[in-house]
Design an enzyme around this catalytic site. Structure first.
Site, PDB file in Angstrom:
ATOM      1  N   ARG A  30      -0.473  -3.080  -4.527  1.00 37.96           N
ATOM      2  CA  ARG A  30      -1.000  -4.043  -3.553  1.00 37.96           C
ATOM      3  C   ARG A  30      -0.080  -5.263  -3.393  1.00 37.96           C
ATOM      4  NH1 ARG A  30      -6.410  -3.815  -2.083  1.00 37.96           N
ATOM      5  NH2 ARG A  30      -7.246  -1.784  -2.540  1.00 37.96           N
ATOM      6  N   ARG A  34      -3.233  -9.954   0.898  1.00 36.92           N
ATOM      7  CA  ARG A  34      -3.749 -11.287   1.236  1.00 36.92           C
ATOM      8  C   ARG A  34      -3.216 -12.442   0.416  1.00 36.92           C
ATOM      9  NH1 ARG A  34      -9.741  -9.455   1.070  1.00 36.92           N
ATOM     10  NH2 ARG A  34      -8.658  -8.114  -0.392  1.00 36.92           N
ATOM     11  N   ARG A  43      -2.628 -11.106   9.867  1.00 33.66           N
ATOM     12  CA  ARG A  43      -4.043 -10.714   9.970  1.00 33.66           C
ATOM     13  C   ARG A  43      -4.862 -11.674  10.835  1.00 33.66           C
ATOM     14  NH1 ARG A  43      -7.399  -8.625   9.510  1.00 33.66           N
ATOM     15  NH2 ARG A  43      -8.530  -8.281   7.575  1.00 33.66           N
ATOM     16  N   ASP A  79      -3.921   2.481   4.030  1.00 33.31           N
ATOM     17  CA  ASP A  79      -5.069   2.485   3.126  1.00 33.31           C
ATOM     18  C   ASP A  79      -5.442   3.920   2.805  1.00 33.31           C
ATOM     19  OD1 ASP A  79      -7.006   0.389   1.930  1.00 33.31           O
ATOM     20  OD2 ASP A  79      -8.252   2.096   2.456  1.00 33.31           O
ATOM     21  N   TYR A 156     -16.180   7.223  -2.080  1.00 34.81           N
ATOM     22  CA  TYR A 156     -16.450   6.374  -0.913  1.00 34.81           C
ATOM     23  C   TYR A 156     -17.210   7.132   0.176  1.00 34.81           C
ATOM     24  CZ  TYR A 156     -13.521   2.487  -2.480  1.00 34.81           C
ATOM     25  OH  TYR A 156     -13.014   1.428  -3.169  1.00 34.81           O
TER      26      TYR A 156
HETATM   27  O1  CP3 Z   1       0.714  -3.135  -0.986  1.00 30.49           O
HETATM   28  C1  CP3 Z   1       0.183  -2.025  -1.198  1.00 30.49           C
HETATM   29  O2  CP3 Z   1      -0.137  -1.633  -2.333  1.00 30.49           O
HETATM   30  C2  CP3 Z   1       0.017  -1.073  -0.041  1.00 30.49           C
HETATM   31  C3  CP3 Z   1      -1.197  -1.110   0.647  1.00 30.49           C
HETATM   32  C4  CP3 Z   1      -2.517  -0.609   0.084  1.00 30.49           C
HETATM   33  C5  CP3 Z   1      -3.739  -1.085   0.585  1.00 30.49           C
HETATM   34  N1  CP3 Z   1      -4.734  -0.329   0.055  1.00 30.49           N
HETATM   35  C6  CP3 Z   1      -3.858  -2.181   1.549  1.00 30.49           C
HETATM   36  C7  CP3 Z   1      -5.137  -2.914   1.652  1.00 30.49           C
HETATM   37  C8  CP3 Z   1      -2.802   0.405  -0.844  1.00 30.49           C
HETATM   38  C9  CP3 Z   1      -1.860   1.209  -1.731  1.00 30.49           C
HETATM   39  C10 CP3 Z   1      -4.215   0.576  -0.841  1.00 30.49           C
HETATM   40  C11 CP3 Z   1      -4.898   1.597  -1.643  1.00 30.49           C
HETATM   41  C12 CP3 Z   1      -6.347   1.507  -1.810  1.00 30.49           C
HETATM   42  N2  CP3 Z   1      -7.278   1.150  -0.887  1.00 30.49           N
HETATM   43  C13 CP3 Z   1      -7.015   1.894  -2.991  1.00 30.49           C
HETATM   44  C14 CP3 Z   1      -6.371   2.435  -4.229  1.00 30.49           C
HETATM   45  C15 CP3 Z   1      -5.771   1.361  -5.037  1.00 30.49           C
HETATM   46  C16 CP3 Z   1      -6.759   0.490  -5.749  1.00 30.49           C
HETATM   47  O3  CP3 Z   1      -6.707  -0.718  -5.487  1.00 30.49           O
HETATM   48  O4  CP3 Z   1      -7.533   0.995  -6.557  1.00 30.49           O
HETATM   49  C17 CP3 Z   1      -8.387   1.686  -2.778  1.00 30.49           C
HETATM   50  C18 CP3 Z   1      -9.516   1.927  -3.785  1.00 30.49           C
HETATM   51  C19 CP3 Z   1      -8.540   1.228  -1.451  1.00 30.49           C
HETATM   52  C20 CP3 Z   1      -9.776   0.909  -0.743  1.00 30.49           C
HETATM   53  C21 CP3 Z   1      -9.797  -0.468  -0.281  1.00 30.49           C
HETATM   54  N3  CP3 Z   1      -9.104  -0.936   0.811  1.00 30.49           N
HETATM   55  C22 CP3 Z   1     -10.527  -1.535  -0.825  1.00 30.49           C
HETATM   56  C23 CP3 Z   1     -11.432  -1.444  -2.032  1.00 30.49           C
HETATM   57  C24 CP3 Z   1     -10.255  -2.657  -0.032  1.00 30.49           C
HETATM   58  C25 CP3 Z   1     -10.848  -4.024  -0.153  1.00 30.49           C
HETATM   59  C26 CP3 Z   1     -10.082  -4.690  -1.208  1.00 30.49           C
HETATM   60  C27 CP3 Z   1     -10.330  -6.153  -1.209  1.00 30.49           C
HETATM   61  O5  CP3 Z   1      -9.674  -6.742  -2.077  1.00 30.49           O
HETATM   62  O6  CP3 Z   1     -11.063  -6.679  -0.368  1.00 30.49           O
HETATM   63  C28 CP3 Z   1      -9.332  -2.280   0.957  1.00 30.49           C
HETATM   64  C29 CP3 Z   1      -8.745  -3.147   1.977  1.00 30.49           C
HETATM   65  C30 CP3 Z   1      -7.285  -3.370   1.867  1.00 30.49           C
HETATM   66  N4  CP3 Z   1      -6.380  -2.370   1.690  1.00 30.49           N
HETATM   67  C31 CP3 Z   1      -6.621  -4.616   1.972  1.00 30.49           C
HETATM   68  C32 CP3 Z   1      -5.268  -4.339   1.833  1.00 30.49           C
HETATM   69  C33 CP3 Z   1      -4.134  -5.305   1.901  1.00 30.49           C
HETATM   70  C34 CP3 Z   1      -7.269  -5.972   2.250  1.00 30.49           C
HETATM   71  C35 CP3 Z   1      -7.707  -5.945   3.677  1.00 30.49           C
HETATM   72  C36 CP3 Z   1      -7.554  -7.219   4.461  1.00 30.49           C
HETATM   73  O7  CP3 Z   1      -6.435  -7.551   4.868  1.00 30.49           O
HETATM   74  O8  CP3 Z   1      -8.588  -7.847   4.706  1.00 30.49           O
END
Ligand code: CP3
Length: 354
Positions: A30, A34, A43, A79, A156
C-alpha cells in the site's frame, strides 16, 4: 509481449531468484495511497474506481511513491475487488469503510448471478495501466502486479464488506462446503488468467494477497485456502516460469512449511511472525518478505530506525525483501516512510561489511 526500457534497478528480482546482493531490496505494501498528499490531491478530482479504470491516472499514482522514496519496486495501483466485479458483482468503495457489495452472495443459489468473465474485456484497463506504468517508469524499478486470493475474495463476496471475523463467509464453509469449493475454484480460474495477463501486459513480479487467511483453523486453511493458492502458483509458473511469485497469507503461522512447498518464490510475513522462526520453517526453500509492524512507523525516527535494524538483523542479509507486515496506513507520515526505506538501505549495506 511488449518491449519496455531496460531495468536500471533489478535488485528485487535478483533477490527473488535467491541471488546474493549488496543491499536488501525494500518496498511497502500500500505504498501508493492516502498517506501521500499527492495521492489525496488526485482523489479530490477522481473517485477511487476512476483512478483504477483510467490507465494514465493509475500509472501516475503508482509512480508517486517511486518519485518520492528510494523504493526498489512499484506496485500497480488497483484493488483486489476488480476480480469479483469482473465476475458480475457490484462493488462500491465507501469512504471510511472500504469496499462493499450491496448484493453479497447470501446463499449458494445466488452464485447463478456470477458470470464467467472475458478477462481481457473486463480487466483490460488493468493490463493497459500496467503497460503505461512500465513505459513511464522507464526502467527505474520493477513493476509488481497482484490479485486477491480466492478465500479473501470469497470473504468479501459473501460477507458484503469488511468485517472482524467474517462470520457469514466462514458459516458458508461449514454449511455449504461443496458450494464454497465451487466458488473458490471459479475465482481461482479467473485469478490465474488475470495474473498471466498481467505478466503479458508488463508486470515483472506478482503478489497474491490472502489477507484473511488467518481467520482459518489449520484444517479449514488446508481445505479452503492452500489448494487454491497452490493451484494459482503452479498454473502461473507453468505459463511464466521466470516471474517471481509472492504469497502473503496474513496470520498463517501454522502453514509456513506448506507454503514453502508450493511454487511461490517468496513468502510475505506479517509482523506477528518472528524472522528466525519463519526461516527455520522454510529453510532455504523461499525468500522471505516483511515484516515490520506498520504501527512502528508512528514511532519517533530514532526508535523506527532501531526497529528496522532489529528486523534486518533477524532476517540476515540474504533471501530477504524488506517490507511492512501489512499495508501503509492513511495517517502515516510520509517522512517516516522515508526513514523506514533509508534505514533499510543504510543498515543492510552496513550488515554486509561487518
Ligand atoms: O500501493 C499498493 O499497495 C497498491 C494498491 C492496492 C490497493 N489495494 C489500493 C487501495 C493494493 C495492493 C490493494 C490490495 C487490497 N485491497 C487488499 C489486500 C491487501 C491488504 O491490505 O490486506 C485488500 C484486503 C483490499 C480491499 C480494500 N480496498 C480495503 C479493505 C480498502 C479500504 C482500506 C482503507 O484503508 O480504507 C480498499 C480501498 C483502497 N485500496 C484504498 C487504496 C489506496 C483506499 C481508497 C481511497 O483512496 O479512498
Amino acid at each position: 509481449m511488449a518491449s519496455f526500457p531496460p531495468l536500471k534497478n533489478d535488485l528485487i528480482l535478483r533477490t527473488a531468484r535467491g541471488e546474493t546482493t549488496d543491499r536488501t531490496p525494500v518496498w511497502m505494501m500500500r505504498q501508493a495511497g492516502r498517506y501521500l498528499p499527492e495521492y489525496r490531491a488526485v482523489r479530490e478530482e477522481h473517485s477511487f474506481f476512476e483512478v483504477v479504470e483510467t490507465p494514465e491516472l493509475a500509472a501516475e499514482v503508482t509512480i508517486q511513491p517511486v518519485e518520492r522514496l528510494p523504493v526498489d519496486a512499484a506496485i500497480l495501483f488497483c484493488d483486489i475487488m476488480v476480480v469479483p466485479e469482473a465476475m458480475g458483482l457490484t462493488v462500491k468503495m465507501v469512504s471510511g469503510q472500504g469496499p462493499t457489495f450491496p448484493q453479497p452472495l447470501t446463499t449458494p443459489e445466488e452464485m447463478e448471478r456470477l458470470v464467467e468473465p472475458d478477462v481481457d474485456a473486463a480487466l483490460g484497463h488493468v493490463f493497459e495501466a500496467l503497460a503505461v506504468t512500465r513505459t513511464e517508469l522507464n526502467g527505474r524499478v520493477p513493476l509488481i502486479g497482484f490479485a486477491g486470493a480466492p478465500w479473501t475474495l470469497m470473504a468479501y463476496m459473501v460477507e458484503g464488506g469488511g468485517s472482524k471475523s467474517y462470520r457469514a463467509a466462514r458459516r458458508w464453509l461449514y454449511r455449504h462446503p461443496e458450494a464454497s469449493k465451487a466458488l473458490l475454484q471459479r475465482t481461482t480460474d479467473v485469478i490465474v488468467e488475470y495474473l498471466i495477463g498481467q505478466v503479458e501486459a508488463g508486470a515483472q513480479m506478482l503478489q497474491v494477497f490472502d489477507s484473511w487467511a488467518g481467520l482459518h483453523s489449520p484444517d479449514t486453511f488446508c481445505t479452503f485456502c492452500l489448494p487454491y493458492l497452490e493451484e494459482i502458483a503452479a498454473r502461473v509458473k507453468n505459463a511464466h516460469p521466470d516471474v517471481p511469485l509472492v504469497v502473503f497469507a496474513k496470520g498463517v503461522h501454522h502453514a509456513l512449511e506448506a507454503l514453502a512447498d508450493t511454487d511461490y518464490d517468496i513468502i510475505s510475513l506479517d509482523w506477528t511472525m518472528a524472522p528466525d522462526t519463519a526461516r527455520d520453517a522454510v529453510a532455504d526453500r523461499a525468500v522471505l518478505q516483511g515484516n515490520l509492524d506498520p504501527c512502528a512507523l508512528y514511532a519517533p525516527p530514532e526508535v523506527l530506525r532501531r526497529e528496522v535494524h532489529h528486523m534486518l538483523a533477524g532476517f540476515g542479509p540474504h533471501q530477504h525483501i524488506a517490507n511492512l507486515g501489512h499495508g501503509m496506513l492513511p495517517d502515516h507520515d510520509p517522512e517516516h516512510a522515508r526513514v523506514f526505506v533509508e534505514a533499510v538501505h543504510e543498515h543492510s549495506e552496513h550488515m554486509r561489511t561487518v
